[in-house]
Write a protein that holds these residues in place. Structure first.
Motif, PDB file in Angstrom:
ATOM      1  N   ARG A 133      16.901  45.899  24.968  1.00 30.94           N
ATOM      2  CA  ARG A 133      16.629  45.190  23.719  1.00 30.94           C
ATOM      3  C   ARG A 133      15.806  46.092  22.818  1.00 30.94           C
ATOM      4  O   ARG A 133      15.003  46.913  23.282  1.00 30.94           O
ATOM      5  CB  ARG A 133      15.861  43.886  23.978  1.00 30.94           C
ATOM      6  CG  ARG A 133      16.709  42.751  24.503  1.00 30.94           C
ATOM      7  CD  ARG A 133      17.725  42.218  23.511  1.00 30.94           C
ATOM      8  NE  ARG A 133      17.131  41.593  22.345  1.00 30.94           N
ATOM      9  CZ  ARG A 133      16.838  40.310  22.251  1.00 30.94           C
ATOM     10  NH1 ARG A 133      17.079  39.488  23.264  1.00 30.94           N
ATOM     11  NH2 ARG A 133      16.326  39.817  21.134  1.00 30.94           N
ATOM     12  N   ARG A 134      15.997  45.909  21.526  1.00 36.94           N
ATOM     13  CA  ARG A 134      15.305  46.746  20.544  1.00 36.94           C
ATOM     14  C   ARG A 134      13.923  46.185  20.239  1.00 36.94           C
ATOM     15  O   ARG A 134      13.768  45.012  19.897  1.00 36.94           O
ATOM     16  CB  ARG A 134      16.122  46.851  19.264  1.00 36.94           C
ATOM     17  CG  ARG A 134      15.444  47.628  18.153  1.00 36.94           C
ATOM     18  CD  ARG A 134      16.436  48.151  17.159  1.00 36.94           C
ATOM     19  NE  ARG A 134      17.324  49.136  17.789  1.00 36.94           N
ATOM     20  CZ  ARG A 134      18.289  49.786  17.147  1.00 36.94           C
ATOM     21  NH1 ARG A 134      18.515  49.551  15.876  1.00 36.94           N
ATOM     22  NH2 ARG A 134      19.037  50.669  17.783  1.00 36.94           N
ATOM     23  N   MET A 135      12.898  47.021  20.369  1.00 35.32           N
ATOM     24  CA  MET A 135      11.551  46.680  19.950  1.00 35.32           C
ATOM     25  C   MET A 135      11.251  47.393  18.643  1.00 35.32           C
ATOM     26  O   MET A 135      11.621  48.561  18.469  1.00 35.32           O
ATOM     27  CB  MET A 135      10.509  47.104  20.989  1.00 35.32           C
ATOM     28  CG  MET A 135       9.112  46.611  20.655  1.00 35.32           C
ATOM     29  SD  MET A 135       7.842  47.276  21.761  1.00 35.32           S
ATOM     30  CE  MET A 135       7.620  48.911  21.060  1.00 35.32           C
ATOM     31  N   ILE A 147       9.329  51.684  13.501  1.00 33.18           N
ATOM     32  CA  ILE A 147       9.938  52.540  14.506  1.00 33.18           C
ATOM     33  C   ILE A 147      10.731  51.630  15.439  1.00 33.18           C
ATOM     34  O   ILE A 147      10.207  50.622  15.927  1.00 33.18           O
ATOM     35  CB  ILE A 147       8.869  53.301  15.310  1.00 33.18           C
ATOM     36  CG1 ILE A 147       8.041  54.196  14.393  1.00 33.18           C
ATOM     37  CG2 ILE A 147       9.510  54.115  16.430  1.00 33.18           C
ATOM     38  CD1 ILE A 147       6.829  54.793  15.085  1.00 33.18           C
ATOM     39  N   ALA A 148      11.992  51.932  15.680  1.00 36.24           N
ATOM     40  CA  ALA A 148      12.841  51.130  16.562  1.00 36.24           C
ATOM     41  C   ALA A 148      13.004  51.856  17.896  1.00 36.24           C
ATOM     42  O   ALA A 148      13.338  53.045  17.929  1.00 36.24           O
ATOM     43  CB  ALA A 148      14.197  50.884  15.926  1.00 36.24           C
ATOM     44  N   VAL A 149      12.755  51.139  18.983  1.00 34.62           N
ATOM     45  CA  VAL A 149      12.896  51.700  20.322  1.00 34.62           C
ATOM     46  C   VAL A 149      13.763  50.755  21.137  1.00 34.62           C
ATOM     47  O   VAL A 149      13.429  49.569  21.279  1.00 34.62           O
ATOM     48  CB  VAL A 149      11.527  51.867  21.017  1.00 34.62           C
ATOM     49  CG1 VAL A 149      11.696  52.539  22.370  1.00 34.62           C
ATOM     50  CG2 VAL A 149      10.567  52.645  20.146  1.00 34.62           C
ATOM     51  N   PRO A 172      13.129  41.499  17.767  1.00 36.46           N
ATOM     52  CA  PRO A 172      13.841  40.604  16.853  1.00 36.46           C
ATOM     53  C   PRO A 172      15.070  39.983  17.500  1.00 36.46           C
ATOM     54  O   PRO A 172      15.630  40.509  18.472  1.00 36.46           O
ATOM     55  CB  PRO A 172      14.240  41.544  15.707  1.00 36.46           C
ATOM     56  CG  PRO A 172      14.361  42.887  16.348  1.00 36.46           C
ATOM     57  CD  PRO A 172      13.311  42.919  17.433  1.00 36.46           C
ATOM     58  N   LYS A 173      15.491  38.851  16.943  1.00 32.57           N
ATOM     59  CA  LYS A 173      16.764  38.258  17.345  1.00 32.57           C
ATOM     60  C   LYS A 173      17.897  39.206  16.968  1.00 32.57           C
ATOM     61  O   LYS A 173      17.766  40.045  16.075  1.00 32.57           O
ATOM     62  CB  LYS A 173      16.963  36.911  16.656  1.00 32.57           C
ATOM     63  CG  LYS A 173      15.933  35.852  17.026  1.00 32.57           C
ATOM     64  CD  LYS A 173      16.227  34.552  16.321  1.00 32.57           C
ATOM     65  CE  LYS A 173      15.117  33.533  16.529  1.00 32.57           C
ATOM     66  NZ  LYS A 173      14.899  33.188  17.947  1.00 32.57           N
ATOM     67  N   ALA A 201       3.087  40.169  24.375  1.00 27.63           N
ATOM     68  CA  ALA A 201       3.789  41.443  24.260  1.00 27.63           C
ATOM     69  C   ALA A 201       5.267  41.276  24.559  1.00 27.63           C
ATOM     70  O   ALA A 201       5.689  40.319  25.196  1.00 27.63           O
ATOM     71  CB  ALA A 201       3.166  42.474  25.196  1.00 27.63           C
ATOM     72  N   PRO A 202       6.072  42.251  24.104  1.00 26.08           N
ATOM     73  CA  PRO A 202       7.517  42.097  24.202  1.00 26.08           C
ATOM     74  C   PRO A 202       8.080  42.479  25.551  1.00 26.08           C
ATOM     75  O   PRO A 202       9.268  42.587  25.684  1.00 26.08           O
ATOM     76  CB  PRO A 202       8.039  43.013  23.100  1.00 26.08           C
ATOM     77  CG  PRO A 202       7.051  44.110  23.055  1.00 26.08           C
ATOM     78  CD  PRO A 202       5.732  43.463  23.331  1.00 26.08           C
TER      79      PRO A 202
END
Length: 202
Positions: A133-135, A147-149, A172-173, A201-202
């Motif tokens: 999943r993208r954080m 910043i996308a990880v 994010p959804k 936290a995610p």
């Protein structure tokens, strides 16, 4: 900001005086990550939670579980995960907060961890399992870009306490088809907040 991938596999996303935000994409092998995911999905004490938002109560968009480090269940792989985290980011962790994202509609909004519940100067360490999943990680200043990880299964992301003062993070959804994901977040709680390992936290 240093996005250089070091020889050890470490990707440094944010720099600060407390080691910033660091990411190990391949902290454990794929088979171990899959075994851990299956064990936690079947065996953790997953719960739904709700919280007030404006004038109504809304469901938290994911399932949650929490364990104290001094009472980790023997039938779950949390002790092995803690040992992995201790090798990468040693700290006197007190609790593990688990999040189960069932599909792309489960998420966590951009936020910082609740600072009053955290021991000053100690990191947060997040192990990701299951589907990537993208954080998003964004500095708390006008016009800052995210910043996308893509958090991979078997990866570890460590955030310094200082980074909670300067950056927001979230999952994010997404409308893309994604499988379930579990995150396990090890924290050092302040003495008055040892029972508050929930959903920061995610």
């Amino acid at each position: 900001m240093d996005l250089f991938l070091h020889d050890s596999g470490l990707l440094r996303l944010v720099d600060d005086a407390e080691s910033g935000v660091r990411y190990w994409p391949r902290a454990v092998d794929a088979q171990t990550a899959e075994t851990w995911f299956d064990a936690l999905r079947r065996g953790a004490r997953w719960q739904t939670q709700a919280r007030p938002m404006y004038d109504r109560i809304v469901a938290v968009p994911r399932l949650l579980a929490a364990y104290r480090v001094d009472a980790l269940p023997a039938d779950l792989p949390l002790a092995a995960m803690l040992a992995l985290v201790q090798r990468l980011a040693p700290a006197p962790y007190t609790g593990a907060g688990l999040n189960l994202y069932r599909d792309g509609q489960d998420s966590v909004a951009m936020h910082r961890d609740t600072l009053r519940t955290l021991a000053s100067g100690q990191p947060l360490a997040l192990v990701s399992l299951g589907a990537p999943r993208r954080m998003l990680l964004r500095a708390q200043q006008d016009g800052a870009k995210s910043i996308a990880v893509d958090l991979a299964p078997g990866s570890v992301l460590v955030m310094s306490h200082a980074s909670q003062l300067t950056h927001l993070h979230g999952i994010p959804k997404t409308t893309r088809p994604v499988g379930p994901r579990i995150s396990v977040v090890f924290r050092v709680r302040a003495p008055a907040a040892l029972d508050e390992d929930r959903e920061d936290a995610p």
